[in-house]
Every structure is written in structure tokens, then in C-alpha cells.
Write a protein that holds these residues in place. Structure first.
Motif, PDB file in Angstrom:
ATOM      1  N   MET A  58      -8.986 -14.627  53.734  1.00  0.00           N
ATOM      2  CA  MET A  58      -7.822 -15.127  54.505  1.00  0.00           C
ATOM      3  C   MET A  58      -6.628 -14.373  54.242  1.00  0.00           C
ATOM      4  SD  MET A  58      -6.077 -18.752  53.971  1.00  0.00           S
ATOM      5  CE  MET A  58      -5.690 -19.718  55.441  1.00  0.00           C
ATOM      6  N   GLU A  59      -5.868 -14.183  55.531  1.00  0.00           N
ATOM      7  CA  GLU A  59      -4.747 -13.308  55.578  1.00  0.00           C
ATOM      8  C   GLU A  59      -3.762 -13.960  55.036  1.00  0.00           C
ATOM      9  OE1 GLU A  59      -4.034 -11.552  59.364  1.00  0.00           O
ATOM     10  OE2 GLU A  59      -6.227 -11.316  59.733  1.00  0.00           O
ATOM     11  N   LYS A  60      -2.608 -13.388  54.406  1.00  0.00           N
ATOM     12  CA  LYS A  60      -1.395 -13.832  53.956  1.00  0.00           C
ATOM     13  C   LYS A  60      -0.771 -14.363  55.256  1.00  0.00           C
ATOM     14  CE  LYS A  60       2.466 -12.705  51.175  1.00  0.00           C
ATOM     15  NZ  LYS A  60       2.978 -11.542  50.379  1.00  0.00           N
ATOM     16  N   PRO A  61      -0.200 -15.799  55.034  1.00  0.00           N
ATOM     17  CA  PRO A  61       0.379 -16.321  56.132  1.00  0.00           C
ATOM     18  C   PRO A  61       1.885 -15.787  56.570  1.00  0.00           C
ATOM     19  CG  PRO A  61       0.733 -17.765  54.066  1.00  0.00           C
ATOM     20  CD  PRO A  61      -0.335 -16.578  53.920  1.00  0.00           C
ATOM     21  N   VAL A  62       2.054 -16.122  57.933  1.00  0.00           N
ATOM     22  CA  VAL A  62       3.368 -15.411  58.556  1.00  0.00           C
ATOM     23  C   VAL A  62       4.135 -16.652  58.644  1.00  0.00           C
ATOM     24  CG1 VAL A  62       4.378 -14.571  60.674  1.00  0.00           C
ATOM     25  CG2 VAL A  62       2.292 -13.611  59.668  1.00  0.00           C
ATOM     26  N   LEU A  63       5.380 -16.745  58.027  1.00  0.00           N
ATOM     27  CA  LEU A  63       6.162 -17.938  57.699  1.00  0.00           C
ATOM     28  C   LEU A  63       7.467 -17.779  58.912  1.00  0.00           C
ATOM     29  CD1 LEU A  63       6.699 -17.800  53.975  1.00  0.00           C
ATOM     30  CD2 LEU A  63       5.003 -19.112  55.405  1.00  0.00           C
ATOM     31  N   SER A  64       7.614 -18.924  59.427  1.00  0.00           N
ATOM     32  CA  SER A  64       8.809 -19.017  60.398  1.00  0.00           C
ATOM     33  C   SER A  64      10.013 -18.809  59.921  1.00  0.00           C
ATOM     34  CB  SER A  64       8.765 -20.348  61.139  1.00  0.00           C
ATOM     35  OG  SER A  64       8.915 -21.481  60.333  1.00  0.00           O
ATOM     36  N   PRO A  65      11.000 -18.360  60.620  1.00  0.00           N
ATOM     37  CA  PRO A  65      12.369 -18.159  59.960  1.00  0.00           C
ATOM     38  C   PRO A  65      13.108 -19.543  59.396  1.00  0.00           C
ATOM     39  CG  PRO A  65      12.401 -17.359  62.278  1.00  0.00           C
ATOM     40  CD  PRO A  65      10.953 -17.794  61.890  1.00  0.00           C
ATOM     41  N   ASP A  66      12.581 -20.506  60.139  1.00  0.00           N
ATOM     42  CA  ASP A  66      13.052 -21.943  59.572  1.00  0.00           C
ATOM     43  C   ASP A  66      12.461 -22.613  58.511  1.00  0.00           C
ATOM     44  OD1 ASP A  66      14.813 -21.651  62.101  1.00  0.00           O
ATOM     45  OD2 ASP A  66      13.432 -22.654  63.359  1.00  0.00           O
ATOM     46  N   PHE A  67      11.438 -21.999  58.222  1.00  0.00           N
ATOM     47  CA  PHE A  67      10.601 -22.499  57.075  1.00  0.00           C
ATOM     48  C   PHE A  67      10.275 -24.092  57.145  1.00  0.00           C
ATOM     49  CE2 PHE A  67       9.459 -23.694  52.724  1.00  0.00           C
ATOM     50  CZ  PHE A  67       8.576 -22.448  52.343  1.00  0.00           C
ATOM     51  N   THR A  68       9.268 -24.221  58.083  1.00  0.00           N
ATOM     52  CA  THR A  68       9.052 -25.787  58.239  1.00  0.00           C
ATOM     53  C   THR A  68       7.778 -26.279  57.185  1.00  0.00           C
ATOM     54  OG1 THR A  68       7.219 -24.871  59.882  1.00  0.00           O
ATOM     55  CG2 THR A  68       9.639 -25.252  60.745  1.00  0.00           C
ATOM     56  N   ILE A  69       7.643 -27.391  57.509  1.00  0.00           N
ATOM     57  CA  ILE A  69       6.753 -27.977  56.710  1.00  0.00           C
ATOM     58  C   ILE A  69       5.282 -27.365  57.107  1.00  0.00           C
ATOM     59  CG2 ILE A  69       5.967 -29.937  58.402  1.00  0.00           C
ATOM     60  CD1 ILE A  69       6.361 -30.498  54.707  1.00  0.00           C
ATOM     61  N   GLU A  70       5.072 -26.985  58.112  1.00  0.00           N
ATOM     62  CA  GLU A  70       3.673 -26.196  58.450  1.00  0.00           C
ATOM     63  C   GLU A  70       3.861 -25.128  57.821  1.00  0.00           C
ATOM     64  OE1 GLU A  70       1.366 -27.295  60.380  1.00  0.00           O
ATOM     65  OE2 GLU A  70       2.476 -29.239  60.595  1.00  0.00           O
ATOM     66  N   ASP A  71       4.814 -24.273  57.398  1.00  0.00           N
ATOM     67  CA  ASP A  71       4.851 -23.258  56.628  1.00  0.00           C
ATOM     68  C   ASP A  71       4.427 -23.504  54.814  1.00  0.00           C
ATOM     69  OD1 ASP A  71       5.694 -21.375  58.655  1.00  0.00           O
ATOM     70  OD2 ASP A  71       7.857 -22.023  58.265  1.00  0.00           O
ATOM     71  N   ILE A  72       4.850 -24.751  54.692  1.00  0.00           N
ATOM     72  CA  ILE A  72       4.517 -25.185  53.191  1.00  0.00           C
ATOM     73  C   ILE A  72       2.827 -25.484  53.296  1.00  0.00           C
ATOM     74  CG2 ILE A  72       4.398 -27.038  51.702  1.00  0.00           C
ATOM     75  CD1 ILE A  72       7.506 -27.329  52.362  1.00  0.00           C
ATOM     76  N   HIS A  73       2.265 -25.987  54.297  1.00  0.00           N
ATOM     77  CA  HIS A  73       0.931 -26.217  54.215  1.00  0.00           C
ATOM     78  C   HIS A  73       0.057 -24.769  54.404  1.00  0.00           C
ATOM     79  CE1 HIS A  73       1.409 -30.405  54.924  1.00  0.00           C
ATOM     80  NE2 HIS A  73       1.997 -30.369  55.974  1.00  0.00           N
ATOM     81  N   LYS A  74       0.709 -23.896  55.139  1.00  0.00           N
ATOM     82  CA  LYS A  74       0.022 -22.526  55.159  1.00  0.00           C
ATOM     83  C   LYS A  74      -0.079 -21.986  53.638  1.00  0.00           C
ATOM     84  CE  LYS A  74       1.671 -21.381  59.884  1.00  0.00           C
ATOM     85  NZ  LYS A  74       2.612 -20.407  60.675  1.00  0.00           N
ATOM     86  N   LEU A  75       1.147 -21.950  53.027  1.00  0.00           N
ATOM     87  CA  LEU A  75       1.125 -21.418  52.018  1.00  0.00           C
ATOM     88  C   LEU A  75       0.398 -22.229  50.759  1.00  0.00           C
ATOM     89  CD1 LEU A  75       5.194 -21.012  51.444  1.00  0.00           C
ATOM     90  CD2 LEU A  75       3.282 -19.064  51.697  1.00  0.00           C
ATOM     91  N   ARG A  76       0.101 -23.508  50.926  1.00  0.00           N
ATOM     92  CA  ARG A  76      -0.689 -24.149  50.009  1.00  0.00           C
ATOM     93  C   ARG A  76      -2.074 -23.854  50.096  1.00  0.00           C
ATOM     94  NH1 ARG A  76       0.986 -30.053  48.793  1.00  0.00           N
ATOM     95  NH2 ARG A  76      -0.368 -29.871  47.081  1.00  0.00           N
ATOM     96  N   GLU A  77      -2.544 -23.684  51.478  1.00  0.00           N
ATOM     97  CA  GLU A  77      -3.920 -23.334  51.873  1.00  0.00           C
ATOM     98  C   GLU A  77      -4.173 -22.081  51.408  1.00  0.00           C
ATOM     99  OE1 GLU A  77      -6.797 -23.408  55.688  1.00  0.00           O
ATOM    100  OE2 GLU A  77      -4.664 -23.189  55.988  1.00  0.00           O
TER     101      GLU A  77
END
Length: 53
Positions: free
Chosen positions: A1-20
Motif C-alpha cells: 500500500m502506498e503512503k496516503p496523500v492528505l488533503s490540506p484541510d485534514f478531514t476525517i477521511e484523512d484520518i481514515h486513510k492514515l489508520r488504514e
């Protein structure tokens, strides 16, 4: 799995990506390997902070 790309606003979806991503990095590790993994990263981050002071 590739390192996730985070949005500039750091949303809840970014947290989900990081946890996964974190799960995929550590899923096959033993508890001791997982502790070592987190401790090494924590020490590296602490060193980085201390160098910035």
C-alpha cells in the motif's frame, strides 16, 4: 500500500486513510515488533523536535 496523500484541510477521511495505512504496515508484526516500530518512530520524532528548538 502506498503512503496516503492528505488533503490540506485534514478531514476525517484523512484520518481514515492514515489508520488504514498504519494497519497495513503493522498487521503482520508481533506485539514486540509493533512496540519497537512505534518506539523507534517516536524517538525519531522526539529527536526532530529537540533539534528544532
Amino acid at each position: 500500500m502506498e503512503k496516503p496523500v492528505l488533503s490540506p484541510d485534514f478531514t476525517i477521511e484523512d484520518i481514515h486513510k492514515l489508520r488504514e495505512y498504519n494497519y497495513y504496515l503493522t498487521r503482520d508484526m508481533t506485539p514486540q515488533e509493533r512496540r519497537n516500530f512505534y518506539n523507534e518512530r517516536g524517538r525519531a520524532f522526539q529527536k526532530e523536535i529537540e533539534e528544532g528548538k
